[in-house]
Write an enzyme that holds these catalytic residues in place. Sequence first.
Site, PDB file in Angstrom:
ATOM      1  N   PRO A  15      88.514   7.335 -48.641  1.00 51.11           N
ATOM      2  CA  PRO A  15      88.339   7.681 -49.703  1.00 51.11           C
ATOM      3  C   PRO A  15      89.491   7.807 -50.617  1.00 51.11           C
ATOM      4  CG  PRO A  15      88.168   9.495 -48.170  1.00 51.11           C
ATOM      5  CD  PRO A  15      88.174   8.119 -47.389  1.00 51.11           C
ATOM      6  N   LYS A  16      89.633   7.624 -51.959  1.00 51.54           N
ATOM      7  CA  LYS A  16      90.782   7.838 -52.590  1.00 51.54           C
ATOM      8  C   LYS A  16      90.770   9.399 -53.196  1.00 51.54           C
ATOM      9  CE  LYS A  16      93.587   5.824 -56.375  1.00 51.54           C
ATOM     10  NZ  LYS A  16      93.719   7.029 -57.106  1.00 51.54           N
ATOM     11  N   VAL A  17      91.534  10.173 -52.303  1.00 52.65           N
ATOM     12  CA  VAL A  17      91.161  11.511 -52.416  1.00 52.65           C
ATOM     13  C   VAL A  17      92.195  11.828 -53.853  1.00 52.65           C
ATOM     14  CG1 VAL A  17      91.999  13.923 -51.674  1.00 52.65           C
ATOM     15  CG2 VAL A  17      90.943  11.987 -50.088  1.00 52.65           C
ATOM     16  N   ASP A  38      88.244  10.002 -56.561  1.00 49.97           N
ATOM     17  CA  ASP A  38      87.969   9.117 -57.462  1.00 49.97           C
ATOM     18  C   ASP A  38      87.827   7.791 -57.179  1.00 49.97           C
ATOM     19  OD1 ASP A  38      90.776   8.451 -56.855  1.00 49.97           O
ATOM     20  OD2 ASP A  38      91.357   8.853 -58.876  1.00 49.97           O
ATOM     21  N   GLY A  39      87.523   7.280 -55.834  1.00 48.24           N
ATOM     22  CA  GLY A  39      87.308   6.052 -55.516  1.00 48.24           C
ATOM     23  C   GLY A  39      87.710   5.790 -54.180  1.00 48.24           C
TER      24      GLY A  39
END
EC number: 6.5.1.2
Length: 561
Positions: free
Chosen positions: A124-126, A278-279
């Site tokens: 996950p793009k934290v 966010d991605g």
Amino acid sequence: MRLWKSMAWGILLWHSQSGALCPAWPPARAAEEIARLQQQLADWNDIYWKQGVSAVDDSVYDQLSARLVQWQRCVGQDVSSTPVSPPLNGTTMHPVAHTGVRKLADRQAVEQWMRGRSELWVQPKVDGVAVTLVYQNGKLARAISRGNGLQGEDWTPKIRLIPSIPQTTQGALANAVLQGEIFLQREGHIQQRMGGMNARSKVAGMLMRQDNASALNSLGIFIWAWPDGPANMPERLSQLAKAGFSLTKKYTLAVKDASEVERARQSWLTSALPFVTDGVVIRMAKEPAAQYWRPGQGDWLAAWKYPPVAQVAQVSAIQFSVGKSGKITVVASLVPVILDDKRVQRVNIGSVKRWEAWDIAPGDQILVSLAGQGIPRLDEVVWRSRERSKPVPPDSHFNSLTCFYASATCQEQFISRLVWLGSRSALGLDGMGEASWRALHQTHRFEHIFSWLALTSAQIANTPGFAKGKSEQIWRQFNLARRQSFTRWIMAMDIPLTQAALQASGDRSWEQLLMRTEQHWRQLPATGERRAGRVIDWRDNPQIKALSRWLSAQHIPGFGS
């Protein structure tokens, strides 16, 4: 409601340059608009990183930054001076540079990027603030903000106060450099439902403010890079987990193709997570030696971001629509944006008074999201153009009893009435939308809202844009309309009653309706004194009387003798 086409002030024309949309501004205006936006972003950036205060939503800042770069490229301007986050004034050197991450637009881009690469993993793009952690002799020695990727701010005193960040390490991690994201800890955060919550700004604020040690308890760390760490990803993840960086192992998955990436991306979007995202980021297990890492050159990893919940859109024109009741509504035409796979080209602003309060003009940047049922919604104005050229609204003399007959000033309300009478709430003329009504009216110059009844099949067939099949369908629909009930024809004439109230009245002819008193109308469901008075005004209106006589001559049920 129909658009007041003649009032479409599109002062911004657009052309394509290198695949980007560019405003057709004179050089002087382009320079001024770019300078103003650049200064605004710089001011926000300064407040954000020096004071720990977010003057604007993270997503809005990012999108306006991208817009600035787009404008600069349109005019051939150097983009190196574009404001960035964080600022370039950090003085502490990173032992290993932060490379940043390339953004991929869609699944096709993901497939292309993955082609030829092996041993891929997805995380996950934290959404938080990037940091370097330096461990020496088993202890946390330094913590450095990302800065420009080569040097940043010394955050060591603050980072030492965050309980979730291990202060000591062992083994291979006793002397190691780690890169990761400091994030706001959340319990059961569902990204799709809860959004970004301005998490990045909140974290930055906590790290910038003084005397807020207790607030740091709410921060966590997600390690996404261990330069010169174990080449084997499972081994790398295992050692990080044993050292106290357990989230990395839990949220790093092996992937073979774009389908698996997409599956993980969707799962993390809709599942409860301990952080805002966010991605996703896709990365190769095999990385270059740390000495070769440079900002902007991390070709072994890429991000596939989630589409923003709200998009910054440029207003290209302001238009006015007049509904069948005479209400004027303002609509902003937009340079198209994509929201949740929906192409958004216009948004309803509301009344003229509301538009004036919003102070929106062509060239402004507005934030648009999707409300219930996917309807575009104006959230805020995020940037106003220097030029404030606004159209003049149409006169406000329209009401529920105007424009049953066509005239130059009645064009839009007249079209709205045609659209209404063709809807399922009235005569149910399938296939007759606004465009079809406009074509018929423009070609045959209707006198009033029922003039279409007098058209011949040949006239319909000769209407520009009408194919043979369509003209035949319309001809059939118009003929079938003659058999509709009296109640439906009265609804088509826009009587100010609900269909249920009209049915309850029991009227089956115009003659019966004329005999009804105001007292009778008041007794019907959902019809009080005010509405009863409106019914009497409608019945006595000269245009309504003239229409009833015309329908009688056409032998429409309930109107003839």
